[in-house]
Design a protein around this motif. Structure first.
Motif, PDB file in Angstrom:
ATOM      1  N   TYR A  17     -10.161  -1.925   7.481  1.00  0.00           N
ATOM      2  CA  TYR A  17     -10.237  -0.942   6.392  1.00  0.00           C
ATOM      3  C   TYR A  17     -11.077  -1.519   5.257  1.00  0.00           C
ATOM      4  O   TYR A  17     -10.576  -1.764   4.152  1.00  0.00           O
ATOM      5  N   PRO A  18     -12.349  -1.734   5.488  1.00  0.00           N
ATOM      6  CA  PRO A  18     -13.151  -2.563   4.573  1.00  0.00           C
ATOM      7  C   PRO A  18     -13.294  -1.995   3.166  1.00  0.00           C
ATOM      8  O   PRO A  18     -13.389  -2.767   2.205  1.00  0.00           O
ATOM      9  N   GLN A  19     -13.292  -0.684   3.011  1.00  0.00           N
ATOM     10  CA  GLN A  19     -13.489  -0.094   1.683  1.00  0.00           C
ATOM     11  C   GLN A  19     -12.193   0.392   1.040  1.00  0.00           C
ATOM     12  O   GLN A  19     -12.210   0.816  -0.114  1.00  0.00           O
ATOM     13  N   LYS A  20     -11.092   0.334   1.758  1.00  0.00           N
ATOM     14  CA  LYS A  20      -9.853   0.959   1.280  1.00  0.00           C
ATOM     15  C   LYS A  20      -8.752  -0.034   0.929  1.00  0.00           C
ATOM     16  O   LYS A  20      -7.704   0.350   0.408  1.00  0.00           O
ATOM     17  N   PHE A  21      -8.961  -1.304   1.220  1.00  0.00           N
ATOM     18  CA  PHE A  21      -7.945  -2.337   1.042  1.00  0.00           C
ATOM     19  C   PHE A  21      -8.140  -3.018  -0.305  1.00  0.00           C
ATOM     20  O   PHE A  21      -9.223  -3.521  -0.605  1.00  0.00           O
ATOM     21  N   MET A  22      -7.070  -3.043  -1.133  1.00  0.00           N
ATOM     22  CA  MET A  22      -7.109  -3.711  -2.432  1.00  0.00           C
ATOM     23  C   MET A  22      -6.022  -4.788  -2.469  1.00  0.00           C
ATOM     24  O   MET A  22      -4.904  -4.586  -2.003  1.00  0.00           O
ATOM     25  N   TRP A  23      -6.387  -5.924  -3.068  1.00  0.00           N
ATOM     26  CA  TRP A  23      -5.441  -7.030  -3.154  1.00  0.00           C
ATOM     27  C   TRP A  23      -4.598  -6.920  -4.420  1.00  0.00           C
ATOM     28  O   TRP A  23      -5.122  -6.652  -5.509  1.00  0.00           O
ATOM     29  N   GLY A  24      -3.291  -7.145  -4.267  1.00  0.00           N
ATOM     30  CA  GLY A  24      -2.391  -7.207  -5.412  1.00  0.00           C
ATOM     31  C   GLY A  24      -1.180  -8.045  -5.054  1.00  0.00           C
ATOM     32  O   GLY A  24      -0.750  -8.084  -3.897  1.00  0.00           O
ATOM     33  N   SER A  25      -0.616  -8.714  -6.029  1.00  0.00           N
ATOM     34  CA  SER A  25       0.492  -9.640  -5.767  1.00  0.00           C
ATOM     35  C   SER A  25       1.862  -8.988  -5.875  1.00  0.00           C
ATOM     36  O   SER A  25       2.834  -9.473  -5.286  1.00  0.00           O
ATOM     37  N   ASP A  26       1.980  -7.909  -6.667  1.00  0.00           N
ATOM     38  CA  ASP A  26       3.267  -7.315  -7.037  1.00  0.00           C
ATOM     39  C   ASP A  26       4.093  -8.264  -7.890  1.00  0.00           C
ATOM     40  O   ASP A  26       5.328  -8.225  -7.865  1.00  0.00           O
ATOM     41  N   SER A  27       3.436  -9.115  -8.669  1.00  0.00           N
ATOM     42  CA  SER A  27       4.202 -10.046  -9.501  1.00  0.00           C
ATOM     43  C   SER A  27       5.142  -9.277 -10.433  1.00  0.00           C
ATOM     44  O   SER A  27       4.763  -8.237 -10.974  1.00  0.00           O
ATOM     45  N   PRO A  28       6.385  -9.752 -10.616  1.00  0.00           N
ATOM     46  CA  PRO A  28       7.011 -10.914  -9.991  1.00  0.00           C
ATOM     47  C   PRO A  28       7.741 -10.581  -8.690  1.00  0.00           C
ATOM     48  O   PRO A  28       8.516 -11.390  -8.187  1.00  0.00           O
ATOM     49  N   PHE A  29       7.477  -9.390  -8.115  1.00  0.00           N
ATOM     50  CA  PHE A  29       8.199  -8.961  -6.921  1.00  0.00           C
ATOM     51  C   PHE A  29       7.609  -9.515  -5.626  1.00  0.00           C
ATOM     52  O   PHE A  29       7.927  -9.023  -4.546  1.00  0.00           O
ATOM     53  N   TYR A  30       6.767 -10.571  -5.739  1.00  0.00           N
ATOM     54  CA  TYR A  30       6.421 -11.301  -4.519  1.00  0.00           C
ATOM     55  C   TYR A  30       7.643 -12.067  -4.011  1.00  0.00           C
ATOM     56  O   TYR A  30       7.627 -12.596  -2.899  1.00  0.00           O
ATOM     57  N   SER A  31       8.682 -12.130  -4.832  1.00  0.00           N
ATOM     58  CA  SER A  31       9.982 -12.643  -4.413  1.00  0.00           C
ATOM     59  C   SER A  31      11.044 -11.591  -4.703  1.00  0.00           C
ATOM     60  O   SER A  31      10.931 -10.826  -5.669  1.00  0.00           O
TER      61      SER A  31
END
Length: 324
Positions: free
Chosen positions: A258-272
């Motif tokens: 999904y080369p154009q539709k994928f965005m990176w995010g951490s969900d901080s602080p809910f990565y835990s």
């Protein structure tokens, strides 16, 4: 540039009073930790519960709104509090923030819209965030009592970022329902959070619709959920094919598919996440560093695309929306 497209700032009385974790994050602490890891910009929004719910019921993990409210308008306090923190209390760190407002699509929506118009006249914000599972407010209300938020997004040309689920028990935030609403509103942009829980059918629909994206927020603990076949992850028959024992590999595979539709995010602080569920302690623990490391393992080209270019396109393609 690395943009983290999914972060909460402030506190959550429901999580705190019920004894769940996390329940707070300070903007400066998030900024300083992220900058040390190489993050440049953050999309930020308040936590999930709001003061127009019955806060006296939070200790029992109940969502009520008949009595016990500290405010009549959902998120009126929380959204203004976030803007003051960004623009007035900590303006230096605030320069790197891209604030979104939170909205409840079910409760007192006309008053929410009125408050958002006031806020828009005082502060700049870049989108609208919804997490309807915790609120027990069906996302399908964007078709009726919550349609005012779709109209505001179209008027202001700002996108939605919506918590998504595929679990059968989640009656309020089904990814398929969000995609149906996006398809009905082609002039408004939508991002489905949490990689649609790796549901390939939903991810393929994101790929097909011109106005939808997805983010990989809380990616590492979602990979753990996939390895353990947890019910909040798409079952194997519907799951995107990858090696979930290796979060970096999953990011690379999603970025390729999904080369154009994928965005990176951490969900901080809910990565835990840690909580007592059905009298058992559930602990899904990761770190901001683990989320960033999984991103960087894909290399500069992929990182530039999913943590910069795609997010800029989602925000409307204007580089000034990201501070550069």
């Amino acid at each position: 540039m690395i943009i983290d497209c999914h972060n909460h700032v402030g506190s959550d009385l429901l999580f705190y009073l019920h004894g769940d974790f996390p329940y707070a994050q300070h903007l400066v602490a998030m900024h300083d930790e992220g900058r040390a890891l190489g993050v440049d910009r953050w999309i930020v929004f308040p936590f999930v519960s709001h003061l127009a719910l019955d806060v006296t019921a939070f200790m029992q993990n109940e969502i009520k709104d008949e009595t016990g409210r500290l405010h009549d308008v959902p998120y009126a306090f929380e959204n203004r509090r976030l803007m003051k923190e960004i623009y007035e209390l900590f303006p230096e760190e605030g320069k790197r923030m891209l604030p979104f407002v939170m909205a409840d699509p079910m409760r007192n929506t006309a008053a929410q819209a009125q408050e958002l118009r006031k806020l828009r006249g005082e502060y700049r914000f870049h989108g609208i965030k919804m997490q309807t599972t915790i609120l027990q407010a069906d996302i399908k209300h964007l078709r009726d009592r919550g349609k005012v938020f779709v109209e505001l997004a179209a008027e202001w040309d700002v996108p939605f970022l919506i918590h998504s689920s595929v679990a059968e028990s989640d009656l309020w935030a089904q990814a398929s329902d969000i995609l149906d609403i996006a398809e009905e509103n082609p002039n408004v942009r939508f991002c489905l959070a949490h990689s649609c829980r790796y549901d390939k059918e939903c991810l393929d629909r994101v790929q097909a619709l011109p106005n939808t994206w997805f983010d990989c927020s809380a990616h590492c603990i979602h990979c753990v959920g996939a390895v353990n076949d947890m019910p909040y992850i798409a079952p194997k028959a519907r799951r995107f094919d990858s090696d979930y024992t290796n979060p970096a590999r999953v990011i690379a595979d999603l970025a390729a598919a999904y080369p154009q539709k994928f965005m990176w995010g951490s969900d901080s602080p809910f990565y835990s996440y840690a909580a007592e569920i059905n009298h058992e302690i559930v602990r899904l623990i990761s770190t901001y560093k683990a989320e960033v490391d999984a991103l960087k393992a894909s290399g500069e080209a992929v990182m530039e695309r999913i943590a910069d270019a795609n997010i800029r396109a989602y925000l409307a393609g204007n580089p000034s929306n990201c501070g550069g």
